[in-house]
Design a protein around this motif. Sequence first.
Motif, PDB file in Angstrom:
ATOM      1  N   ALA A  44       0.817  -1.211   0.000  1.00 40.64           N
ATOM      2  CA  ALA A  44       0.000   0.000   0.000  1.00 40.64           C
ATOM      3  C   ALA A  44       0.855   1.268   0.000  1.00 40.64           C
ATOM      4  O   ALA A  44       0.502   2.270  -0.627  1.00 40.64           O
ATOM      5  N   PHE A  51      -0.779  11.335  -0.662  1.00 38.69           N
ATOM      6  CA  PHE A  51      -1.493  12.551  -0.270  1.00 38.69           C
ATOM      7  C   PHE A  51      -1.526  12.596   1.262  1.00 38.69           C
ATOM      8  O   PHE A  51      -2.163  11.748   1.897  1.00 38.69           O
ATOM      9  N   VAL A 172      11.719 -12.857   6.019  1.00 46.24           N
ATOM     10  CA  VAL A 172      10.418 -12.962   6.691  1.00 46.24           C
ATOM     11  C   VAL A 172      10.648 -13.155   8.183  1.00 46.24           C
ATOM     12  O   VAL A 172      11.453 -14.009   8.578  1.00 46.24           O
ATOM     13  N   VAL A 330      -4.171  -2.665  -1.554  1.00 46.10           N
ATOM     14  CA  VAL A 330      -5.007  -3.207  -0.474  1.00 46.10           C
ATOM     15  C   VAL A 330      -4.529  -2.627   0.852  1.00 46.10           C
ATOM     16  O   VAL A 330      -3.319  -2.515   1.077  1.00 46.10           O
TER      17      VAL A 330
HETATM   18  C1  FAD Z   1      -4.481   2.720  -3.457  1.00 42.47           C
HETATM   19  C2  FAD Z   1      -4.232   3.309  -2.106  1.00 42.47           C
HETATM   20  C3  FAD Z   1      -4.308   4.687  -1.943  1.00 42.47           C
HETATM   21  C4  FAD Z   1      -4.055   5.245  -0.682  1.00 42.47           C
HETATM   22  N1  FAD Z   1      -3.959   6.597  -0.568  1.00 42.47           N
HETATM   23  C5  FAD Z   1      -3.509   7.125   0.599  1.00 42.47           C
HETATM   24  C6  FAD Z   1      -3.180   8.496   0.689  1.00 42.47           C
HETATM   25  O1  FAD Z   1      -3.201   9.223  -0.306  1.00 42.47           O
HETATM   26  N2  FAD Z   1      -2.836   9.006   1.903  1.00 42.47           N
HETATM   27  C7  FAD Z   1      -2.714   8.190   2.998  1.00 42.47           C
HETATM   28  O2  FAD Z   1      -2.406   8.699   4.066  1.00 42.47           O
HETATM   29  N3  FAD Z   1      -2.921   6.879   2.924  1.00 42.47           N
HETATM   30  C8  FAD Z   1      -3.303   6.318   1.752  1.00 42.47           C
HETATM   31  N4  FAD Z   1      -3.494   4.982   1.653  1.00 42.47           N
HETATM   32  C9  FAD Z   1      -3.288   4.146   2.833  1.00 42.47           C
HETATM   33  C10 FAD Z   1      -1.800   3.935   3.117  1.00 42.47           C
HETATM   34  O3  FAD Z   1      -1.139   3.654   1.918  1.00 42.47           O
HETATM   35  C11 FAD Z   1      -1.659   2.806   4.142  1.00 42.47           C
HETATM   36  O4  FAD Z   1      -2.391   3.129   5.316  1.00 42.47           O
HETATM   37  C12 FAD Z   1      -0.186   2.592   4.495  1.00 42.47           C
HETATM   38  O5  FAD Z   1       0.602   2.446   3.344  1.00 42.47           O
HETATM   39  C13 FAD Z   1      -0.013   1.371   5.386  1.00 42.47           C
HETATM   40  O6  FAD Z   1       1.371   1.230   5.601  1.00 42.47           O
HETATM   41  P1  FAD Z   1       1.976  -0.068   6.247  1.00 42.47           P
HETATM   42  O7  FAD Z   1       3.420   0.163   6.380  1.00 42.47           O
HETATM   43  O8  FAD Z   1       1.200  -0.416   7.472  1.00 42.47           O
HETATM   44  O9  FAD Z   1       1.616  -1.231   5.217  1.00 42.47           O
HETATM   45  P2  FAD Z   1       2.344  -1.757   3.887  1.00 42.47           P
HETATM   46  O10 FAD Z   1       2.725  -0.665   2.984  1.00 42.47           O
HETATM   47  O11 FAD Z   1       1.450  -2.821   3.368  1.00 42.47           O
HETATM   48  O12 FAD Z   1       3.678  -2.405   4.430  1.00 42.47           O
HETATM   49  C14 FAD Z   1       3.679  -3.548   5.257  1.00 42.47           C
HETATM   50  C15 FAD Z   1       4.976  -4.291   4.968  1.00 42.47           C
HETATM   51  O13 FAD Z   1       5.139  -5.328   5.921  1.00 42.47           O
HETATM   52  C16 FAD Z   1       5.808  -6.412   5.292  1.00 42.47           C
HETATM   53  N5  FAD Z   1       5.582  -7.581   6.144  1.00 42.47           N
HETATM   54  C17 FAD Z   1       4.394  -8.030   6.629  1.00 42.47           C
HETATM   55  N6  FAD Z   1       4.599  -9.111   7.415  1.00 42.47           N
HETATM   56  C18 FAD Z   1       5.950  -9.347   7.424  1.00 42.47           C
HETATM   57  C19 FAD Z   1       6.775 -10.319   8.066  1.00 42.47           C
HETATM   58  N7  FAD Z   1       6.284 -11.270   8.879  1.00 42.47           N
HETATM   59  N8  FAD Z   1       8.115 -10.276   7.849  1.00 42.47           N
HETATM   60  C20 FAD Z   1       8.646  -9.326   7.037  1.00 42.47           C
HETATM   61  N9  FAD Z   1       7.904  -8.365   6.418  1.00 42.47           N
HETATM   62  C21 FAD Z   1       6.575  -8.381   6.619  1.00 42.47           C
HETATM   63  C22 FAD Z   1       5.142  -6.459   3.916  1.00 42.47           C
HETATM   64  O14 FAD Z   1       5.972  -7.119   2.965  1.00 42.47           O
HETATM   65  C23 FAD Z   1       4.958  -4.976   3.603  1.00 42.47           C
HETATM   66  O15 FAD Z   1       6.007  -4.442   2.815  1.00 42.47           O
HETATM   67  C24 FAD Z   1      -3.767   4.399   0.420  1.00 42.47           C
HETATM   68  C25 FAD Z   1      -3.718   3.016   0.242  1.00 42.47           C
HETATM   69  C26 FAD Z   1      -3.938   2.460  -1.007  1.00 42.47           C
HETATM   70  C27 FAD Z   1      -3.844   0.961  -1.170  1.00 42.47           C
END
Ligand code: FAD
Length: 382
Positions: A44, A51, A172, A330
């Motif tokens: 994601a 933004f 992982v 997602v």
């Molecule tokens: C299309 C879209 C548009 C969006 N627009 C916006 C926006 O404009 N502004 C905004 O604020 N938010 C936006 N969001 C939401 C935002 O992108 C997410 O809330 C945010 O990216 C979540 O970040 P994260 O680091 O939790 O997840 P992720 O980016 O999914 O990263 C999680 C990481 O954990 C790793 N991982 C998981 N389990 C393990 C494990 N056991 N061992 C090693 N690695 C692991 C995965 O490989 C992954 O790289 C949008 C989301 C989407 C999908």
Amino acid sequence: MTKANCYDLAVIGGGVIGLAHAFVAARAGKRVCVIEKDSRANGASIRNFGFITVTGQERGDSWTLARRTRDVWVEIAAQAGLTVEHEGLFVTARSSEAVAVIEAFLATEMGAGCRVLAPDAFRNLAGGLGGPDLAGVLYSPHEIRVESRTVIPILTAWLREALGVVFLNETVAFDATPPRLHTSRGVVEAGAVVVCPGDDFVTLYPDRIASFGLQKCRLSMLKLADPGFRLPGAVMSDLSLTRYRGYAALPQARALEARLREEQSSHFDNGVHLIVAQGGDGGLIVGDSHHYSHLPAPFAPAQAEADILDEYQRAMGRAAPEVVERWTGVYAVADDRTYLIDTPEPGVRLVIVTSGTGASTGFGIAERVIADLFNIDLETHA
Ligand SMILES: Cc1cc2nc3c(=O)[nH]c(=O)nc-3n(C[C@H](O)[C@H](O)[C@H](O)COP(=O)(O)OP(=O)(O)OC[C@H]3O[C@@H](n4cnc5c(N)ncnc54)[C@H](O)[C@@H]3O)c2cc1C
């Protein structure tokens, strides 16, 4: 801890939430590693609009976190050489019901610094953009926009080079229990762990995550060719006023939603609203749709894309340029919270943003988590 391969903090997940925790802890003098199962963040965090939204975030905590997160982005952008593509937000309104929501919003504390623009004032700023039925525009100066697909890798490299964060990629994490974590590349020693798994609900603490009743949301996104104009900031439209909780929770949003459900039922069926953001190459990042399930299917309906392009035309007052890229993303969602911070065991925090706002709230959340985990006052480490 000072030995090689031995850290004060292991962060699991190299998306924006993991990077935010790594940044805050490293800046506080902690030795940090990030364990990421892909060769670089690919979820994601690189698929979003980039933004950094303040105006429209849920009133109270999320709005506060977003303002803090925006400030940290601005600070880091200067240090890490991140390009801020544009600033500010224009929410275009085509009906009296939408204007009523904007006026109600401006009367709240969240409206501070924002104002209404008359249609012609917006058209003058935006090179004539806006449909014939444009009735008013909410302008917010608070937002910034970055190009996530380039900024996340640059931020990762800067954390490595400037703050000494160690990245263990294509690795992982099989567990997250300090002081010894087991990974696909062996043992990592860490005094504390923050798990930021994004939409991976099954590798670590699956029962714990299941107890929060999370779902996943799949979004359709488009990149359009350079339209030949330059946006003065990001653009949203009427549908956004019924989706972003800072507006949608206002009583005035109910009449707007009733009208839009009648007039644009397909957009509602596909969870479509409009964000248009422009990148340095002139291309427009445009979206999005929202489909909810426990296992998002890889099949994005063409109608959702048609609805996004239809809303673009209504709001911008001109046909959409050619689609040059399509992708889906997602994220985790919950009905009852915008994010969760859980303590599955001592020295471990599980952090999941459950509202599609991680780029906008992540640094604020990370500051709270790191201050609590290490029992430190971050002001003295800034
Ligand atoms: C299309 C879209 C548009 C969006 N627009 C916006 C926006 O404009 N502004 C905004 O604020 N938010 C936006 N969001 C939401 C935002 O992108 C997410 O809330 C945010 O990216 C979540 O970040 P994260 O680091 O939790 O997840 P992720 O980016 O999914 O990263 C999680 C990481 O954990 C790793 N991982 C998981 N389990 C393990 C494990 N056991 N061992 C090693 N690695 C692991 C995965 O490989 C992954 O790289 C949008 C989301 C989407 C999908």
